[in-house]
Design a protein around this motif. Structure first.
Motif, PDB file in Angstrom:
ATOM      1  N   HIS A 254       0.716  -1.355  -0.056  1.00  0.00           N
ATOM      2  CA  HIS A 254      -0.166   0.325  -0.001  1.00  0.00           C
ATOM      3  C   HIS A 254       0.490   1.478  -0.234  1.00  0.00           C
ATOM      4  O   HIS A 254       0.321   2.562  -0.906  1.00  0.00           O
ATOM      5  N   LYS A 255       1.960   0.893   1.019  1.00  0.00           N
ATOM      6  CA  LYS A 255       2.969   2.828   0.892  1.00  0.00           C
ATOM      7  C   LYS A 255       3.456   2.578  -1.127  1.00  0.00           C
ATOM      8  O   LYS A 255       4.123   3.818  -1.575  1.00  0.00           O
ATOM      9  N   ARG A 256       3.939   1.641  -1.327  1.00  0.00           N
ATOM     10  CA  ARG A 256       4.891   1.554  -2.940  1.00  0.00           C
ATOM     11  C   ARG A 256       3.952   2.389  -3.868  1.00  0.00           C
ATOM     12  O   ARG A 256       3.882   3.517  -4.555  1.00  0.00           O
ATOM     13  N   SER A 257       1.802   2.070  -3.433  1.00  0.00           N
ATOM     14  CA  SER A 257       0.777   2.082  -4.745  1.00  0.00           C
ATOM     15  C   SER A 257       0.317   3.294  -4.222  1.00  0.00           C
ATOM     16  O   SER A 257      -0.816   3.447  -4.605  1.00  0.00           O
ATOM     17  N   LEU A 258       0.850   3.733  -3.201  1.00  0.00           N
ATOM     18  CA  LEU A 258      -0.024   5.319  -2.082  1.00  0.00           C
ATOM     19  C   LEU A 258      -0.521   6.460  -3.121  1.00  0.00           C
ATOM     20  O   LEU A 258       0.017   6.763  -3.878  1.00  0.00           O
ATOM     21  N   ASP A 259      -2.108   6.880  -3.720  1.00  0.00           N
ATOM     22  CA  ASP A 259      -2.749   7.708  -4.501  1.00  0.00           C
ATOM     23  C   ASP A 259      -2.593   8.256  -3.054  1.00  0.00           C
ATOM     24  O   ASP A 259      -4.492   8.668  -3.015  1.00  0.00           O
ATOM     25  N   PRO A 260      -2.950  10.097  -2.319  1.00  0.00           N
ATOM     26  CA  PRO A 260      -3.405  10.935  -1.390  1.00  0.00           C
ATOM     27  C   PRO A 260      -4.526  11.136  -2.510  1.00  0.00           C
ATOM     28  O   PRO A 260      -5.452  10.865  -1.707  1.00  0.00           O
ATOM     29  N   ASP A 261      -4.252  11.606  -2.704  1.00  0.00           N
ATOM     30  CA  ASP A 261      -5.729  11.730  -3.876  1.00  0.00           C
ATOM     31  C   ASP A 261      -7.261  10.515  -4.025  1.00  0.00           C
ATOM     32  O   ASP A 261      -8.051  10.467  -4.297  1.00  0.00           O
ATOM     33  N   ASN A 262      -6.356   9.445  -4.350  1.00  0.00           N
ATOM     34  CA  ASN A 262      -7.674   8.217  -4.348  1.00  0.00           C
ATOM     35  C   ASN A 262      -7.077   7.541  -3.144  1.00  0.00           C
ATOM     36  O   ASN A 262      -6.640   6.132  -4.090  1.00  0.00           O
ATOM     37  N   PRO A 263      -7.878   7.140  -1.725  1.00  0.00           N
ATOM     38  CA  PRO A 263      -7.519   6.760  -1.530  1.00  0.00           C
ATOM     39  C   PRO A 263      -9.024   4.889  -1.814  1.00  0.00           C
ATOM     40  O   PRO A 263      -9.801   5.339  -2.359  1.00  0.00           O
ATOM     41  N   LEU A 271      -2.745   6.378   6.396  1.00  0.00           N
ATOM     42  CA  LEU A 271      -1.421   6.355   5.662  1.00  0.00           C
ATOM     43  C   LEU A 271      -1.462   7.756   5.355  1.00  0.00           C
ATOM     44  O   LEU A 271      -0.566   8.394   5.757  1.00  0.00           O
ATOM     45  N   ILE A 272      -2.796   8.770   4.613  1.00  0.00           N
ATOM     46  CA  ILE A 272      -2.780   9.543   4.251  1.00  0.00           C
ATOM     47  C   ILE A 272      -3.018  10.873   5.843  1.00  0.00           C
ATOM     48  O   ILE A 272      -2.358  12.010   5.700  1.00  0.00           O
ATOM     49  N   ARG A 273      -3.300   9.894   6.683  1.00  0.00           N
ATOM     50  CA  ARG A 273      -3.510  10.793   7.887  1.00  0.00           C
ATOM     51  C   ARG A 273      -2.137  10.825   8.372  1.00  0.00           C
ATOM     52  O   ARG A 273      -1.557  12.034   8.966  1.00  0.00           O
ATOM     53  N   MET A 274      -1.475   9.335   8.088  1.00  0.00           N
ATOM     54  CA  MET A 274       0.246   9.714   8.793  1.00  0.00           C
ATOM     55  C   MET A 274       1.088  10.638   8.704  1.00  0.00           C
ATOM     56  O   MET A 274       1.075  12.017   8.820  1.00  0.00           O
ATOM     57  N   GLN A 275       0.548  10.995   7.302  1.00  0.00           N
ATOM     58  CA  GLN A 275       1.120  11.262   6.204  1.00  0.00           C
ATOM     59  C   GLN A 275       1.075  13.108   5.692  1.00  0.00           C
ATOM     60  O   GLN A 275       1.379  13.907   5.368  1.00  0.00           O
ATOM     61  N   CYS A 285       0.433   6.535  14.087  1.00  0.00           N
ATOM     62  CA  CYS A 285       1.899   5.005  13.511  1.00  0.00           C
ATOM     63  C   CYS A 285       1.590   4.085  13.016  1.00  0.00           C
ATOM     64  O   CYS A 285       0.773   4.108  13.422  1.00  0.00           O
ATOM     65  N   GLU A 286       2.533   3.538  12.111  1.00  0.00           N
ATOM     66  CA  GLU A 286       2.083   2.422  11.851  1.00  0.00           C
ATOM     67  C   GLU A 286       1.943   1.141  13.090  1.00  0.00           C
ATOM     68  O   GLU A 286       1.410   0.213  12.378  1.00  0.00           O
ATOM     69  N   GLU A 287       2.232   1.323  14.042  1.00  0.00           N
ATOM     70  CA  GLU A 287       2.432   0.021  14.806  1.00  0.00           C
ATOM     71  C   GLU A 287       0.736   0.716  15.762  1.00  0.00           C
ATOM     72  O   GLU A 287       0.026  -0.680  15.937  1.00  0.00           O
ATOM     73  N   GLN A 288       0.250   1.885  15.104  1.00  0.00           N
ATOM     74  CA  GLN A 288      -1.681   2.231  15.626  1.00  0.00           C
ATOM     75  C   GLN A 288      -2.253   1.409  14.684  1.00  0.00           C
ATOM     76  O   GLN A 288      -3.126   0.579  14.689  1.00  0.00           O
ATOM     77  N   LEU A 289      -1.711   1.327  13.561  1.00  0.00           N
ATOM     78  CA  LEU A 289      -2.534   0.957  12.099  1.00  0.00           C
ATOM     79  C   LEU A 289      -2.471  -0.592  12.144  1.00  0.00           C
ATOM     80  O   LEU A 289      -3.480  -1.494  12.456  1.00  0.00           O
ATOM     81  N   TYR A 290      -0.971  -1.070  12.546  1.00  0.00           N
ATOM     82  CA  TYR A 290      -1.044  -2.388  12.472  1.00  0.00           C
ATOM     83  C   TYR A 290      -1.878  -3.145  13.972  1.00  0.00           C
ATOM     84  O   TYR A 290      -3.016  -4.092  13.553  1.00  0.00           O
TER      85      TYR A 290
END
Length: 492
Positions: A254-263, A271-275, A285-290
């Motif tokens: 997901h991180k490699r293919s993320l498009d912030p304009d098209n979740p 991931l968009i919220r994290m960034q 954070c990633e720990e919370q996401l897992y």
């Protein structure tokens, strides 16, 4: 002689210390049984702790105290006390217990076991808002559920009416719904990673010894040093690591293919919220996401699939009830696709589902709560961090709430003219701010899966095997059906 006197004095001192210890720990707590030194009441809770506590409440009153190991646990055994604590005083009773086992499971992250604080509230709001935006609880979600139902029915149909154990098939179908929303895609039922994750989840609930041990470890973590609890303790963290490793691979993609304009799904939104540049909230954070992904996967898989398995078992035991459900499905839906728009016109199906959730209370003691501070409750003094259990099974089986509660009877929720009459004392998803996040999705899934299965198949008991009784099941965090085989005879 001096030795014997010394031994007597030592024994007397130990007894005095135990008396003082128990008295100090029970000061102005609710009444309840004493139990044994060290182990408390643990040896007496039996296979079904919720039922044991309900029996104790008949002697001591609706609010009881039981010592599990070295810890006092307060159990609420009636609707009124649960409402008062978890709803009216939710600001006090919405924490989670702090112990080594729970902390090691969650590491302070996630949603199910996370401490009740502002970070929890922010994440719950974000999670609910995001899931609703992705269709959770809305009719737009139907297409994803119906797509999975088609795959499920094809899989069932491939059995050609021969008896089989339907657990793995139902679990895979239900899990794919939550995977579609959260992870962005469904899995083939034969996918090895998917099968591995489902195996880990199934064991946590369906392996009789493992499930019971994990439940006891949540309540009394000191048992982790004693077999078979020590084996369960080791196994659960191996299973957690396995699931997290698969989620890690999905997250990296997901991180490699993320498009912030098209979740595409929940992961993308997180991931968009994290960034995001407009937030300094490091709790995203990633720990919370897992941990959130694991919580959603486990809860979204097991609760609905086990409810459907209980429904299948009821139909196998009670062909008369299955016939009434099918007649209403045939009359209202016909041969078309079931939709939530049909639900209001199906009072018997609605009554059946509500009775299923009452009679087969899936999480009998809910997830343990704890007090965020000292509180005076119903005349008792509860310290900060006091573990509190809401005995939902007791509410559902209290004859003051439901006549002949041990009887499975959907008609109890129908008026004389056949109108569905919802009873607010059926609370399978618990109540208050720590109630189940996925309640709306679960209710939608249960209705659509159930009506689709009954529309297409007649469920018939396997005459060569004995069916487990409806009041019996594997008891752990959840109470799920034991293994059984049935046939699905094609109706269409």
């Amino acid at each position: 002689m001096l030795v014997s006197v010394g031994l007597y004095e030592l024994l007397a001192a130990v007894l005095v210390l135990l008396f003082v210890y128990f008295r100090r720990n029970r000061e102005n707590l609710p009444p309840g049984p004493w139990g044994l030194p060290v182990f408390g009441y643990l040896p007496f809770v039996g296979k079904y702790p919720s039922r044991s506590y309900f029996e104790l409440s008949k002697k001591y009153g609706p609010i009881i105290n039981v010592k599990l190991g070295s810890k006092n646990v307060v159990v609420l055994n009636d609707y009124e006390s649960i409402q008062e604590a978890l709803v009216k005083q939710s600001d006090v009773f919405s924490d989670r217990p702090r112990n080594e086992f729970i902390h090691k499971i969650s590491e302070g992250y996630g949603m199910i076991f996370r401490k009740f604080n502002e970070e929890y509230k922010i994440h719950r709001k974000f999670t609910l808002t995001t899931l609703r935006g992705l269709g959770f609880g809305k009719r737009g979600m139907e297409s994803k559920i119906v797509e999975e139902i088609e795959n499920l029915c094809d899989e069932i149909g491939s059995r050609n009416g021969k008896p089989f154990h339907c657990q793995d098939t139902l679990v895979a179908a239900v899990s794919n719904v939550i995977c579609n929303v959260v992870l962005g895609s469904r899995f083939s039922y034969d996918d090895e990673d998917f099968k591995g994750m489902l195996k880990a989840v199934n064991a946590l609930f369906s392996d009789k010894v493992y499930a019971f041990c994990v439940n006891m470890l949540i309540l009394a973590p000191q048992l982790r040093f004693i077999p078979p609890f020590s084996t369960a303790h080791k196994r659960i963290f191996e299973d957690i690591d396995y699931v997290v490793e698969i989620l890690r691979k999905i997250l990296e993609e997901h991180k490699r293919s993320l498009d912030p304009d098209n979740p595409r799904d929940f992961i993308d939104h997180y991931l968009i919220r994290m960034q995001s540049n407009d937030t300094n909230d490091v709790s995203f954070c990633e720990e919370q996401l897992y941990q959130i992904l694991r919580d959603l996967f486990v809860a979204g898989t097991e609760t609905t699939s086990s409810t459907l398995r209980w429904a299948v078992l009821v139909f196998a035991h009670r062909p008369d009830i299955q016939r009434k459900v099918h007649e209403e499905v045939k009359q209202v839906i016909g041969v078309g696709l079931p939709s939530m728009k049909h639900k209001d016109g199906m009072p018997y199906v609605s009554a059946f589902i509500l009775e299923l959730m009452r009679h087969r209370t899936l999480v009998p003691l809910a997830v343990p709560h704890a007090t965020v501070r000292h509180v005076s409750f119903r005349g008792y003094d509860l310290a900060k961090g006091q573990m509190v259990l809401a005995n939902i099974w007791a509410v559902h089986h209290d004859p003051k709430n439901f006549e002949n509660p041990s009887e499975f009877n959907p008609e109890r929720f129908l008026d004389g003219d056949g109108t569905f009459n919802k009873n607010p004392r059926v609370i399978p998803f618990s109540v208050g701010p720590r109630s189940c996040l996925g309640e709306q999705l679960a209710r939608m899934e249960i209705f659509l899966f159930l009506t689709s299965i009954v529309q297409r198949f007649e469920i018939v008991a396997d005459s060569s095997r004995r069916l487990p009784e409806l009041h019996d099941g594997n008891s752990g965090i959840a109470e799920v059906p034991t293994m059984f085989h049935v046939s699905f005879k094609n109706r269409l």
